[in-house]
Scaffold this active site. Structure first.
Site, PDB file in Angstrom:
ATOM      1  N   HIS A  67      83.995 -51.367 -67.600  1.00  0.00           N
ATOM      2  CA  HIS A  67      83.404 -51.547 -66.277  1.00  0.00           C
ATOM      3  C   HIS A  67      83.628 -50.299 -65.419  1.00  0.00           C
ATOM      4  O   HIS A  67      82.696 -49.773 -64.808  1.00  0.00           O
ATOM      5  CB  HIS A  67      84.030 -52.782 -65.611  1.00  0.00           C
ATOM      6  CG  HIS A  67      83.526 -53.067 -64.238  1.00  0.00           C
ATOM      7  ND1 HIS A  67      82.632 -54.071 -63.979  1.00  0.00           N
ATOM      8  CD2 HIS A  67      83.791 -52.487 -63.044  1.00  0.00           C
ATOM      9  CE1 HIS A  67      82.374 -54.089 -62.692  1.00  0.00           C
ATOM     10  NE2 HIS A  67      83.071 -53.143 -62.092  1.00  0.00           N
ATOM     11  N   GLU A  68      84.866 -49.826 -65.385  1.00  0.00           N
ATOM     12  CA  GLU A  68      85.181 -48.656 -64.562  1.00  0.00           C
ATOM     13  C   GLU A  68      84.531 -47.384 -65.123  1.00  0.00           C
ATOM     14  O   GLU A  68      84.122 -46.506 -64.362  1.00  0.00           O
ATOM     15  CB  GLU A  68      86.696 -48.477 -64.440  1.00  0.00           C
ATOM     16  CG  GLU A  68      87.423 -49.654 -63.795  1.00  0.00           C
ATOM     17  CD  GLU A  68      86.846 -50.103 -62.465  1.00  0.00           C
ATOM     18  OE1 GLU A  68      86.355 -49.258 -61.689  1.00  0.00           O
ATOM     19  OE2 GLU A  68      86.876 -51.316 -62.195  1.00  0.00           O
ATOM     20  N   HIS A  71      81.027 -47.061 -63.806  1.00  0.00           N
ATOM     21  CA  HIS A  71      81.017 -46.411 -62.491  1.00  0.00           C
ATOM     22  C   HIS A  71      81.171 -44.898 -62.651  1.00  0.00           C
ATOM     23  O   HIS A  71      80.446 -44.112 -62.034  1.00  0.00           O
ATOM     24  CB  HIS A  71      82.166 -46.924 -61.620  1.00  0.00           C
ATOM     25  CG  HIS A  71      82.018 -48.322 -61.130  1.00  0.00           C
ATOM     26  ND1 HIS A  71      80.988 -48.747 -60.333  1.00  0.00           N
ATOM     27  CD2 HIS A  71      82.812 -49.421 -61.313  1.00  0.00           C
ATOM     28  CE1 HIS A  71      81.145 -50.022 -60.046  1.00  0.00           C
ATOM     29  NE2 HIS A  71      82.237 -50.463 -60.646  1.00  0.00           N
TER      30      HIS A  71
END
Length: 157
Positions: A67-68, A71
């Protein structure tokens, strides 16, 4: 797991699932309480909540890292890196990252109401968790003067 092992894991996940090297810092941050991790826009570093690894295991940790990294890679590519952006949602789905992380511990602690503002005119009551100056505010119903009263904590039997 140490910060060095986390760094190695993030680099490995980045190259395997995204095909691009992770060139910044990944570290644990024990001060994160309501989130699994965060991507820092200015430094491009990634911070991970260590309690997720302790309570939910490595599979949950890998989902948070993916998820990170979504980003991270989208931000560096100058594409939509926010949660609401279509680029982010598509990339997250492609790599199999987690959209939400599981709750750790007991979640946020609920503080009891400790103060009450009472209107002198109409008797309207406003409960507050923090102390505040009643002279700076007026009643929302009748614009009357407010007085501050400290509430007694509830006793458990």
């Amino acid at each position: 797991m140490t910060d060095q092992e986390l760094q190695k894991l993030v680099e490995e996940i980045s190259s395997r699932f995204f095909g691009v090297a992770f060139r910044h810092q990944a570290r644990f941050n024990g001060r994160l309480s309501t989130t699994g991790g965060r991507y820092l826009l200015r430094s491009h570093d990634i911070e991970i909540n260590p309690r997720h690894l302790q309570e939910h295991g490595e599979e949950e940790l890998v989902g948070i890292i993916k998820h990170e990294l979504c980003h991270y890679h989208l931000h560096l590519a100058k594409r939509g890196y926010r949660h609401a952006d279509r680029d982010f949602q598509l990339l997250l789905q492609q790599v199999g990252g987690s959209r939400y992380c599981q709750q750790v511990g007991n979640g946020r602690t609920q503080l009891p109401y400790r103060y009450e503002l009472l209107c002198q005119s109409c008797g309207m009551s406003y409960k507050r968790k923090r102390k505040m100056n009643p002279n700076r505010y007026r009643c929302g119903r009748c614009s009357g003067k407010l007085t501050l009263r400290e509430l007694q904590p509830a006793k458990l039997d």
